[in-house]
Enzyme design. Structure first.
Site, mmCIF file in Angstrom:
data_model
loop_
_atom_site.group_PDB
_atom_site.id
_atom_site.type_symbol
_atom_site.label_atom_id
_atom_site.label_comp_id
_atom_site.label_asym_id
_atom_site.label_seq_id
_atom_site.Cartn_x
_atom_site.Cartn_y
_atom_site.Cartn_z
ATOM 1 N N ASP A 216 0.567 -1.597 -0.059
ATOM 2 C CA ASP A 216 0.158 0.294 -0.459
ATOM 3 C C ASP A 216 1.106 1.233 0.135
ATOM 4 O OD1 ASP A 216 -3.448 0.724 0.666
ATOM 5 O OD2 ASP A 216 -2.186 2.701 1.371
ATOM 6 N N ASP B 15 -6.909 -3.103 -5.885
ATOM 7 C CA ASP B 15 -8.234 -1.773 -5.144
ATOM 8 C C ASP B 15 -7.940 -0.811 -5.169
ATOM 9 O OD1 ASP B 15 -10.682 -1.944 -3.905
ATOM 10 O OD2 ASP B 15 -10.315 -2.995 -2.556
ATOM 11 N N CYS C 38 -15.095 0.144 -5.580
ATOM 12 C CA CYS C 38 -16.455 0.209 -4.533
ATOM 13 C C CYS C 38 -17.198 1.063 -4.990
ATOM 14 C CB CYS C 38 -16.265 0.218 -3.159
ATOM 15 S SG CYS C 38 -15.576 1.897 -1.932
#
Length: 384
Positions: A248, A284, A337
């Protein structure tokens, strides 16, 4: 605290939320100053505040104002509740409604009931067509709670039995073979034996379905390039029953991942700087979160067109970087999302047009009507 005292606390929190103070911060500040409030009180106040934020536009119209009192009154009326039950003025309750307040407000129109800013109402319709109103309506309500059964530790039946021991009723959900929808006592999950022993993880059913859509097999080299808290990395490790690398851009987001992996019996290796190539790379990416606004409703009101454009730039840059980590014959997976077209298939079309050696092999948009949050996933392969 009485229900009326909780209502007064919610009004105070709503009045503190603004450009400089986010909802979570306002709630935390209130809780620090309200030592008398137990965990149930804090949860109840949070629920009241978030109920308002999910439908702030329609609550303001129905309640006749933007202040905390008007918003809470409007939210109660929209739910078919009588505000006079809480606005009593007794002890720590809100003061009774005066005649001016009672006369204020009107019935929300169709645009108000989408509970989005005008520019997002238009973008929802462009992105979702006939489904726009239904998705907007779903985002006005609380989200269901889902668990992922960790197949490294248990099967569905074993996990359900363990949850039942702590009074947590569940049922399987069709979005994913590992998904359980929580029907009773969701706030007991973190203290349950099933959670402590790694049998289950909190994860939305559509988020689980995103991982199900990836072409994962045992023995593959897998990289979760935007791992965050690591929910999808853990799900991928359960599917491959092997090692998953996690990266990340902000390593602090992964601080709890080693403990989560140990509890789950999963082999997750945090990578500050990925090297080499992988069979599956999942991105993501940071996004508007529009598919999960039931859980984080403040995002509806803080997102701006400029912020959305900036997010799209970040998404495109991540795809460009991540494609270099995909081995020949491997898969580059892109997920958000979000329910907004500019963040989803539009990004895939641009990427494949700019890099014609890549093609989209599959894509799927999940909407709240499917049962979980709104998610998008696309899998891309490099042409030989």
């Amino acid at each position: 605290m009485t229900p009326a005292a909780r209502a007064q606390a919610a009004i105070e929190v709503l009045d503190r939320i603004g450009p400089e103070i986010a909802a979570e911060q306002a709630l935390t500040n209130w809780a620090r100053g309200a030592r008398y409030a137990g965990s149930g009180d804090r949860a109840a106040v949070r629920d009241l505040v978030f109920d308002v934020l999910r439908r702030r536009r329609s609550a303001a119209v129905r309640g006749g104002g933007e202040g905390g009192r008007a918003l809470l009154r409007g939210s109660l009326l929209l739910s078919g509740e009588d505000p006079d039950r809480l606005f009593t003025g007794e002890r720590h309750a809100p003061a009774p409604l005066d005649e001016r307040e009672r006369a204020a407000g009107s019935d929300p129109g169709a645009e108000d009931l989408m509970d989005l800013p005008d520019w997002l109402c238009a973008l929802f319709r462009e992105s979702l067509g006939d489904a726009a109103a239904d998705v907007a309506e779903a985002l006005r309500h609380r989200a269901p709670v889902f668990l992922r059964v960790n197949t490294l530790r248990a099967d569905i039946a074993t996990a359900q039995a363990a949850l039942n021991e702590d009074g947590i009723a569940t049922r399987p959900h069709p979005l994913s073979a590992q998904a359980l929808e929580v029907l009773e006592n969701p706030r007991r999950i973190n203290g349950s034996r099933a959670f402590r022993d790694g049998l289950v993880e909190l994860q939305d059913a559509a988020s689980q379905a995103v991982v199900d859509a990836l072409p994962l097999r045992p023995g593959q080299r897998v990289l979760d390039y935007c791992a965050g808290g690591g929910g999808k990395a853990l799900a991928m490790a359960a599917r491959t029953r092997g090692q998953v690398m996690a990266h990340d851009s902000d390593p602090g987001r992964m601080r709890d991942l080693p403990a989560r992996a140990a509890r789950a019996g999963a082999e997750i290796v945090p990578l500050p700087n990925p090297t080499g190539q992988y069979d599956v790379v999942l991105c993501d990416v940071p996004c508007s979160g529009s598919g999960a606004w039931r859980r984080a409703p403040e995002g509806k009101w803080t997102l701006t067109p400029d912020r959305l454009d900036a997010l799209r730039d970040v998404q495109a840059a991540i795809l460009r970087r991540a494609q270099g980590y995909v081995a020949p014959g491997g898969v580059l997976a892109y997920a958000t999302c979000s329910v907004l077209e500019p963040e989803n298939m539009s990004q895939i079309r641009i990427f494949c047009a700019d890099l014609p050696e890549w093609r989209c092999a599959s894509d799927r948009q999940f909407l709240p009507a499917d049962g979980g949050d709104g998610f998008f996933v696309a899998c891309m392969t490099r042409l030989r």
